[in-house]
Scaffold this active site. Structure first.
Site, short mmCIF file in Angstrom:
data_model
loop_
_atom_site.label_atom_id
_atom_site.label_comp_id
_atom_site.label_asym_id
_atom_site.label_seq_id
_atom_site.Cartn_x
_atom_site.Cartn_y
_atom_site.Cartn_z
N ARG A 186 42.85 18.38 35.79
CA ARG A 186 42.05 19.35 36.54
C ARG A 186 40.74 18.74 37.05
NH1 ARG A 186 40.01 23.40 34.74
NH2 ARG A 186 40.65 25.11 36.09
N GLU A 228 55.71 13.46 9.34
CA GLU A 228 54.41 13.53 8.64
C GLU A 228 53.37 12.61 9.27
OE1 GLU A 228 53.54 15.73 6.13
OE2 GLU A 228 55.47 16.52 6.79
N PRO A 271 45.93 15.78 14.46
CA PRO A 271 44.89 16.74 14.04
C PRO A 271 43.69 16.03 13.41
CG PRO A 271 46.93 17.03 12.76
CD PRO A 271 47.22 16.02 13.82
N ASP A 291 34.23 26.38 36.26
CA ASP A 291 35.01 26.97 35.20
C ASP A 291 34.17 27.25 33.97
OD1 ASP A 291 37.52 27.18 36.25
OD2 ASP A 291 38.09 25.14 35.73
N1 ADE Z 1 49.76 16.76 16.36
C1 ADE Z 1 49.96 17.72 15.44
N2 ADE Z 1 48.96 18.60 15.42
C2 ADE Z 1 48.06 18.20 16.38
C3 ADE Z 1 46.81 18.68 16.83
N3 ADE Z 1 46.24 19.76 16.32
N4 ADE Z 1 46.20 18.00 17.82
C4 ADE Z 1 46.75 16.88 18.32
N5 ADE Z 1 47.92 16.37 17.93
C5 ADE Z 1 48.59 17.02 16.96
#
Ligand code: ADE
Length: 215
Positions: free
Chosen positions: A153, A115, A87, A168
């Site tokens: 794609r 984690e 993330p 698209d």
């Molecule tokens: N691993 C955990 N959450 C994630 C996300 N939002 N994007 C990519 N990998 C992740």
């Protein structure tokens, strides 16, 4: 294009990659997907792959050794960039997915769990970090499937109709906008009628209607 995926949960990928468009792309040799189990590289006698974080705190981290050995082995057979799914990475977009497809013969995708991973793996071996959105998943596997799907794609031949990816939502041809509404038979469903222009056979009028109805 070739994807090498490093994960602690190889079975998660079987179903998604064994159906529909990605299955056909694999069968036709347009994409190649190989899954590597990070646990197989653990030198611990119990095949342990996690440990507590230095400095304390909740949860466990993936330890450096199995990740290092797994990635080094995969790098011998795949010369593409190592992409860590997290993330904290750069948010995946249409343009980003297209660029990954155009610029790379292959990618190595690393899925985190718990984690996270020991920072030294990021410092030593990770080339790019990608996020699929501002939320936290239980691991990088789902995010990896999203990247493989979105990137594939854009590989010529993967979509039956060559033009599809270029028309698209988010594409340049649609000015970065989202697609117009689509309808199929029957002409009336639950009292809702398909716009007459779409049934008129007038291609210029249809194109005009579609342009006006981009979202
Ligand atoms: N691993 C955990 N959450 C994630 C996300 N939002 N994007 C990519 N990998 C992740």
């Amino acid at each position: 294009m070739r994807f090498d995926i490093c994960t602690l949960f190889p079975d998660m990928f079987t179903s998604y990659f064994s159906d529909s468009i990605l299955k056909r792309a694999k069968d036709e040799g347009l994409i190649e997907i190989r899954i590597h189990n990070i646990r197989d590289y653990s030198k611990d006698k119990h095949k342990k792959v996690d440990d507590t974080p230095y400095g304390g705190g909740a949860g466990m981290l993936m330890t450096a050794q199995p990740l290092y050995d797994c990635l080094m082995a995969v790098k011998k057979i795949n010369s593409g960039p190592v992409v860590f799914m997290t993330p904290q990475g750069k948010k995946l977009t249409h343009t980003h997915a297209k660029r990954l497809a155009m610029n790379n013969e292959s990618l190595i995708l690393l899925c985190g769990r718990y984690e996270g991973i020991d920072q030294r793996i990021r410092d030593l071996l990770v080339d790019k970090e990608i996020s699929i959105g501002n939320y936290v998943l239980t691991g990088g596997e789902l995010a990896t499937m999203v990247v493989v799907d979105a990137v594939s794609r854009f590989i010529p031949g993967v979509l039956g109709d060559e033009a599809s990816a270029e028309e698209d939502s988010f594409s340049r041809r649609l000015g970065g906008k989202k697609e117009y509404p689509h309808y199929t038979k029957p002409a009336i469903f639950e009292g809702l009628e398909v716009p007459a222009v779409l049934r008129s056979g007038n291609h210029a009028e249809i194109a005009k209607w579609r342009k006006e109805h981009l979202r």
